[in-house]
Motif scaffolding. Structure first.
Motif, PDB file in Angstrom:
ATOM      1  N   LEU A   9       0.831  -1.214   0.000  1.00 49.26           N
ATOM      2  CA  LEU A   9       0.000   0.000   0.000  1.00 49.26           C
ATOM      3  C   LEU A   9       0.860   1.256   0.000  1.00 49.26           C
ATOM      4  O   LEU A   9       0.560   2.227  -0.702  1.00 49.26           O
ATOM      5  CB  LEU A   9      -0.929  -0.021   1.226  1.00 49.26           C
ATOM      6  CG  LEU A   9      -1.927   1.130   1.343  1.00 49.26           C
ATOM      7  CD1 LEU A   9      -2.859   1.158   0.140  1.00 49.26           C
ATOM      8  CD2 LEU A   9      -2.721   1.023   2.631  1.00 49.26           C
ATOM      9  N   ALA A  10       1.950   1.233   0.786  1.00 51.28           N
ATOM     10  CA  ALA A  10       2.858   2.377   0.822  1.00 51.28           C
ATOM     11  C   ALA A  10       3.507   2.593  -0.531  1.00 51.28           C
ATOM     12  O   ALA A  10       3.610   3.739  -1.024  1.00 51.28           O
ATOM     13  CB  ALA A  10       3.913   2.181   1.899  1.00 51.28           C
ATOM     14  N   VAL A  11       3.933   1.512  -1.189  1.00 47.52           N
ATOM     15  CA  VAL A  11       4.550   1.634  -2.518  1.00 47.52           C
ATOM     16  C   VAL A  11       3.526   2.192  -3.503  1.00 47.52           C
ATOM     17  O   VAL A  11       3.826   3.069  -4.322  1.00 47.52           O
ATOM     18  CB  VAL A  11       5.106   0.264  -2.980  1.00 47.52           C
ATOM     19  CG1 VAL A  11       5.498   0.293  -4.447  1.00 47.52           C
ATOM     20  CG2 VAL A  11       6.274  -0.147  -2.111  1.00 47.52           C
ATOM     21  N   PHE A  12       2.305   1.706  -3.422  1.00 53.95           N
ATOM     22  CA  PHE A  12       1.253   2.185  -4.307  1.00 53.95           C
ATOM     23  C   PHE A  12       0.994   3.676  -4.072  1.00 53.95           C
ATOM     24  O   PHE A  12       0.853   4.455  -5.018  1.00 53.95           O
ATOM     25  CB  PHE A  12      -0.032   1.370  -4.086  1.00 53.95           C
ATOM     26  CG  PHE A  12      -1.192   1.873  -4.886  1.00 53.95           C
ATOM     27  CD1 PHE A  12      -1.251   1.658  -6.260  1.00 53.95           C
ATOM     28  CD2 PHE A  12      -2.231   2.583  -4.282  1.00 53.95           C
ATOM     29  CE1 PHE A  12      -2.319   2.139  -6.997  1.00 53.95           C
ATOM     30  CE2 PHE A  12      -3.288   3.072  -5.017  1.00 53.95           C
ATOM     31  CZ  PHE A  12      -3.340   2.839  -6.385  1.00 53.95           C
ATOM     32  N   CYS A  13       0.921   4.100  -2.803  1.00 54.94           N
ATOM     33  CA  CYS A  13       0.697   5.520  -2.473  1.00 54.94           C
ATOM     34  C   CYS A  13       1.839   6.387  -2.987  1.00 54.94           C
ATOM     35  O   CYS A  13       1.616   7.463  -3.546  1.00 54.94           O
ATOM     36  CB  CYS A  13       0.529   5.686  -0.965  1.00 54.94           C
ATOM     37  SG  CYS A  13      -1.063   5.095  -0.365  1.00 54.94           S
ATOM     38  N   PHE A  14       3.086   5.925  -2.810  1.00 53.35           N
ATOM     39  CA  PHE A  14       4.241   6.694  -3.312  1.00 53.35           C
ATOM     40  C   PHE A  14       4.226   6.772  -4.839  1.00 53.35           C
ATOM     41  O   PHE A  14       4.532   7.811  -5.425  1.00 53.35           O
ATOM     42  CB  PHE A  14       5.549   6.086  -2.812  1.00 53.35           C
ATOM     43  CG  PHE A  14       5.873   6.435  -1.394  1.00 53.35           C
ATOM     44  CD1 PHE A  14       5.955   7.752  -0.979  1.00 53.35           C
ATOM     45  CD2 PHE A  14       6.095   5.422  -0.448  1.00 53.35           C
ATOM     46  CE1 PHE A  14       6.262   8.069   0.339  1.00 53.35           C
ATOM     47  CE2 PHE A  14       6.391   5.736   0.859  1.00 53.35           C
ATOM     48  CZ  PHE A  14       6.473   7.060   1.267  1.00 53.35           C
ATOM     49  N   ALA A  15       3.844   5.663  -5.465  1.00 54.06           N
ATOM     50  CA  ALA A  15       3.771   5.656  -6.927  1.00 54.06           C
ATOM     51  C   ALA A  15       2.685   6.629  -7.394  1.00 54.06           C
ATOM     52  O   ALA A  15       2.865   7.399  -8.349  1.00 54.06           O
ATOM     53  CB  ALA A  15       3.507   4.249  -7.447  1.00 54.06           C
ATOM     54  N   CYS A  21       2.643  14.121  -8.976  1.00 53.07           N
ATOM     55  CA  CYS A  21       3.656  15.187  -9.023  1.00 53.07           C
ATOM     56  C   CYS A  21       4.209  15.342 -10.435  1.00 53.07           C
ATOM     57  O   CYS A  21       4.405  16.461 -10.914  1.00 53.07           O
ATOM     58  CB  CYS A  21       4.784  14.890  -8.037  1.00 53.07           C
ATOM     59  SG  CYS A  21       4.314  15.123  -6.315  1.00 53.07           S
ATOM     60  N   LEU A  22       4.453  14.230 -11.100  1.00 49.34           N
ATOM     61  CA  LEU A  22       4.976  14.271 -12.469  1.00 49.34           C
ATOM     62  C   LEU A  22       3.953  14.926 -13.399  1.00 49.34           C
ATOM     63  O   LEU A  22       4.301  15.764 -14.232  1.00 49.34           O
ATOM     64  CB  LEU A  22       5.316  12.851 -12.939  1.00 49.34           C
ATOM     65  CG  LEU A  22       5.944  12.734 -14.316  1.00 49.34           C
ATOM     66  CD1 LEU A  22       7.255  13.508 -14.371  1.00 49.34           C
ATOM     67  CD2 LEU A  22       6.167  11.278 -14.670  1.00 49.34           C
TER      68      LEU A  22
END
Length: 132
Positions: A9-15, A21-22
């Motif tokens: 979930l953390a990886v998904f949120c960061f992605a 942002c991009l």
């Protein structure tokens, strides 16, 4: 298992955050590029308007100079007419011609009714136009 789910979930949120942002950065770049293009068009239009204004100002200055020249040419005409009337024993015809011009007489009318030459009649007519 819970740890793996939290990490996922953390990886998904960061992605998702990184993608957002991009996307925002690209959107800002596009907006900046559009603004630069609009600014360039505005600056070009300002230059064109400045050139047109300079042209109008130059024309106005020339017109003013020509008006000054005309004033210098026309200013002595009433005095010249007075001198002609004083020199000519038939000056009454000039006074009569001036009155007729005031009533709308043409140059031909003046030559026939006052006995003036065509040049004299034109002079009287022009002087009357200047005095208006």
């Amino acid at each position: 298992m819970l740890e793996i789910a939290l990490i996922g979930l953390a990886v998904f949120c960061f992605a998702l955050l990184g993608g957002t942002c991009l996307w925002l950065a690209m959107s800002l770049r596009q907006q900046a590029q559009l603004q630069l293009e609009r600014d360039a068009l505005r600056d070009q239009r300002i230059k064109e308007l400045g050139k047109r204004l300079d042209t109008y100002l130059t024309g106005s200055v020339r017109m003013g100079e020509e008006l000054q020249d005309l004033r210098r040419i026309v200013a002595p005409l009433p005095d010249k007419l007075s001198q002609i009337e004083q020199r000519d024993p038939n000056s009454l015809s000039f006074t009569q011609a001036a009155r007729l011009v005031g009533m709308g007489a043409s140059v031909d009318d003046l030559t026939h009714s006052c006995g003036l030459s065509k040049a004299e009649a034109e002079l009287v007519s022009k002087l009357h136009q200047v005095r208006r």
